[in-house]
Design a protein around this motif. Sequence first.
Motif, PDB file in Angstrom:
ATOM      1  N   LEU A  35     -33.284 -14.690  23.514  1.00 51.51           N
ATOM      2  CA  LEU A  35     -34.090 -15.374  24.520  1.00 51.51           C
ATOM      3  C   LEU A  35     -34.140 -16.869  24.231  1.00 51.51           C
ATOM      4  CD1 LEU A  35     -35.762 -14.701  27.041  1.00 51.51           C
ATOM      5  CD2 LEU A  35     -37.773 -14.554  25.574  1.00 51.51           C
ATOM      6  N   VAL A  36     -34.320 -17.210  22.956  1.00 46.59           N
ATOM      7  CA  VAL A  36     -34.332 -18.627  22.566  1.00 46.59           C
ATOM      8  C   VAL A  36     -32.956 -19.253  22.761  1.00 46.59           C
ATOM      9  CG1 VAL A  36     -34.652 -20.226  20.636  1.00 46.59           C
ATOM     10  CG2 VAL A  36     -36.258 -18.328  20.965  1.00 46.59           C
ATOM     11  N   LEU A  37     -31.893 -18.543  22.341  1.00 47.54           N
ATOM     12  CA  LEU A  37     -30.528 -19.081  22.470  1.00 47.54           C
ATOM     13  C   LEU A  37     -30.133 -19.273  23.936  1.00 47.54           C
ATOM     14  CD1 LEU A  37     -28.511 -17.214  19.687  1.00 47.54           C
ATOM     15  CD2 LEU A  37     -29.248 -19.596  19.742  1.00 47.54           C
ATOM     16  N   SER A  38     -30.704 -18.472  24.830  1.00 45.38           N
ATOM     17  CA  SER A  38     -30.400 -18.635  26.257  1.00 45.38           C
ATOM     18  C   SER A  38     -30.834 -20.009  26.759  1.00 45.38           C
ATOM     19  CB  SER A  38     -31.101 -17.543  27.074  1.00 45.38           C
ATOM     20  OG  SER A  38     -30.572 -16.270  26.774  1.00 45.38           O
ATOM     21  N   PHE A  39     -31.862 -20.556  26.137  1.00 46.70           N
ATOM     22  CA  PHE A  39     -32.315 -21.896  26.495  1.00 46.70           C
ATOM     23  C   PHE A  39     -31.564 -22.974  25.716  1.00 46.70           C
ATOM     24  CE2 PHE A  39     -35.778 -19.484  28.237  1.00 46.70           C
ATOM     25  CZ  PHE A  39     -36.254 -20.252  29.287  1.00 46.70           C
ATOM     26  N   VAL A  40     -31.136 -22.652  24.505  1.00 43.81           N
ATOM     27  CA  VAL A  40     -30.481 -23.651  23.658  1.00 43.81           C
ATOM     28  C   VAL A  40     -29.043 -23.915  24.098  1.00 43.81           C
ATOM     29  CG1 VAL A  40     -29.648 -24.134  21.317  1.00 43.81           C
ATOM     30  CG2 VAL A  40     -31.947 -23.195  21.667  1.00 43.81           C
ATOM     31  N   ILE A  41     -28.289 -22.841  24.370  1.00 44.03           N
ATOM     32  CA  ILE A  41     -26.851 -22.983  24.648  1.00 44.03           C
ATOM     33  C   ILE A  41     -26.568 -23.935  25.810  1.00 44.03           C
ATOM     34  CG2 ILE A  41     -24.801 -21.733  25.482  1.00 44.03           C
ATOM     35  CD1 ILE A  41     -25.728 -19.367  23.736  1.00 44.03           C
ATOM     36  N   PRO A  42     -27.234 -23.810  26.995  1.00 44.44           N
ATOM     37  CA  PRO A  42     -26.927 -24.744  28.090  1.00 44.44           C
ATOM     38  C   PRO A  42     -27.394 -26.176  27.829  1.00 44.44           C
ATOM     39  CG  PRO A  42     -27.948 -22.730  28.918  1.00 44.44           C
ATOM     40  CD  PRO A  42     -28.139 -22.744  27.453  1.00 44.44           C
ATOM     41  N   ALA A  43     -28.215 -26.371  26.786  1.00 46.69           N
ATOM     42  CA  ALA A  43     -28.697 -27.720  26.473  1.00 46.69           C
ATOM     43  C   ALA A  43     -27.776 -28.454  25.507  1.00 46.69           C
ATOM     44  CB  ALA A  43     -30.107 -27.640  25.885  1.00 46.69           C
ATOM     45  N   VAL A  44     -26.796 -27.738  24.943  1.00 44.63           N
ATOM     46  CA  VAL A  44     -25.899 -28.334  23.954  1.00 44.63           C
ATOM     47  C   VAL A  44     -24.748 -29.050  24.656  1.00 44.63           C
ATOM     48  CG1 VAL A  44     -24.269 -27.830  22.079  1.00 44.63           C
ATOM     49  CG2 VAL A  44     -26.475 -26.651  22.186  1.00 44.63           C
ATOM     50  N   THR A  45     -24.426 -30.243  24.187  1.00 39.77           N
ATOM     51  CA  THR A  45     -23.279 -31.002  24.697  1.00 39.77           C
ATOM     52  C   THR A  45     -22.305 -31.237  23.555  1.00 39.77           C
ATOM     53  OG1 THR A  45     -24.606 -32.121  26.386  1.00 39.77           O
ATOM     54  CG2 THR A  45     -22.514 -33.156  25.773  1.00 39.77           C
ATOM     55  N   ILE A  46     -21.055 -30.846  23.761  1.00 41.52           N
ATOM     56  CA  ILE A  46     -20.011 -31.027  22.750  1.00 41.52           C
ATOM     57  C   ILE A  46     -19.085 -32.150  23.195  1.00 41.52           C
ATOM     58  CG2 ILE A  46     -18.081 -29.938  21.541  1.00 41.52           C
ATOM     59  CD1 ILE A  46     -19.485 -27.260  21.986  1.00 41.52           C
ATOM     60  N   GLU A  47     -18.879 -33.124  22.332  1.00 43.47           N
ATOM     61  CA  GLU A  47     -18.010 -34.264  22.649  1.00 43.47           C
ATOM     62  C   GLU A  47     -16.657 -34.086  21.957  1.00 43.47           C
ATOM     63  OE1 GLU A  47     -19.782 -37.969  21.701  1.00 43.47           O
ATOM     64  OE2 GLU A  47     -21.344 -37.834  23.251  1.00 43.47           O
ATOM     65  N   ASN A  48     -15.590 -34.269  22.736  1.00 43.21           N
ATOM     66  CA  ASN A  48     -14.233 -34.271  22.194  1.00 43.21           C
ATOM     67  C   ASN A  48     -13.655 -35.664  22.366  1.00 43.21           C
ATOM     68  OD1 ASN A  48     -14.241 -31.492  21.601  1.00 43.21           O
ATOM     69  ND2 ASN A  48     -13.792 -31.008  23.740  1.00 43.21           N
TER      70      ASN A  48
END
Length: 517
Positions: free
Chosen positions: A41-54
């Motif tokens: 439940l917590v990860l469901s909110f965390v994952i879309p908030a993460v931004t990965i830069e390449n």
Amino acid sequence: MILIYLLKVSACTLMFFAAYQLLLVRLTFFNLNRIYLLLMLVLSFVIPAVTIENRHEVTVASQEIPFKIAYSNDGVVEQDFVDESSAANNSLNWDQLLMYGYCSILAVLVFRMLFVMVRIQIQLRRHAIDRSGAVILVDEKSTIKNCSFLNQIIIDSSLQYEEKNLVIKHESVHVEQLHAVDKLLVNLVAAILWFNPIIYFWRNAIGHNHEFLADRETSKVADKKVYAFLLLNLAMPEKKILINSFSKLPLKNRIMMMYKEPNAKLQKLAYVAIIPVLMICCMAFTNRKEIILEKKLTGNQASADAPIKPNVYAMNYLNSNIKVNPNAAFNEVEPTLVIDAGHGGKDGAVSALDGQKEKDLNLRAVKILKEEAEKRGIKVILTRSTDQFLSLRDRLPKQEATAFISIHHNATLANAAVPFGGVEVYVSKLNSNIKTAEDLGAGILSKLKQLKGMEVRDSLKNANLLLLRESKIPAVLIELGNISDGKTLHYINQEKNIQRISNLILDGFVAFSKRGC
């Protein structure tokens, strides 16, 4: 946008809950299931908030966009045309309406949750007849009984002594294992994701898991048959989502789990199968920002035989508030330019000295600009290709593009002196991405200064025009000359001169596009 983020969160909850139903719900590892339901439940909110830069490095030729941007404030500023028949529709901002609607329902649900908590406390004070530590005995009239709320255990005073002990043992498990924290968390999430039906199933799954945990501990010190009979005898639907009821319907799964043999430890490997689901969610719903660092070549390093087609980089301005970074760029894409021919249809704007309407001169110039752009391999999207009326908001780009240019011609009132008869480039300082528009405008202006035969203003102009103010992609408005001036009108009436102006505009566009973002 927050609503897009919440939709991604909802998609994560769907995938994680589907995995729970398929792989874990029948297992007797209740503590692990509790950890899974809360963690996912917590990860469901965390994952879309993460931004990965390449980050990648590319080599490009140095550009001739001026570093210092100057503004001039004199001259005539064209006013926005307002179509009164569509003014009411234009004033509606559907994104804001959706946001207001979402927040209103969220506020109501949070208030309801707080109201229920207060109401439970009031009922306990009204019906409590005895208190002993965390245990509260209530009379028969109380609708809240044989349950736990936060750190309180509420017992029906009419129960037999043995029955009271079983209920207290059961509810003590809820209190000691802090199940109330789980309840508060999932109910808060249910308020945030009220539009997502999965969250209500998730809330039920957490509640059921709490009961499995409490039943397991209670059955260790009680006869299972006696305990099961008591569950059936006190069975009632759970009416309040913030309490743990001793015996709530349906009871079939609870009794089955109580008699079920514990799963073998080897079956814990089922939790390993969650890893691919977690990886899929991470790949699908994390944000990615690809940054290509420019390594600039100057002088003889730049190739003299470069291809005509510009290497333009993706600028996803409609998806996020991206600021231009002169040292970075996205992947190479097909260059796209949105061109607007000002006015049109019933909005004829002003007339030239020879009677031509500005709307027609704008359309002619735009068609020539389009032809010259396509020769360079630049994709062009016209807001209008015929003499039709479009509201200002209908002209705003709705799709991703590299830049937006609105073409106009200036004019002066009859018998008034022409203050400036040449080309002018406008931007709006009220645009949230003004620095990007400044780079575009300055690049085009620096190229237009090479124009022979007509004057070009040597600095940008600031205008509070809707097209410039509210465009999500870099936007400039170009006045191709004052059609109240005879010399200027003679110059722009010649197609070859419009072709020269068009190519200088495109030179500036290409120089800007190679900067990336």
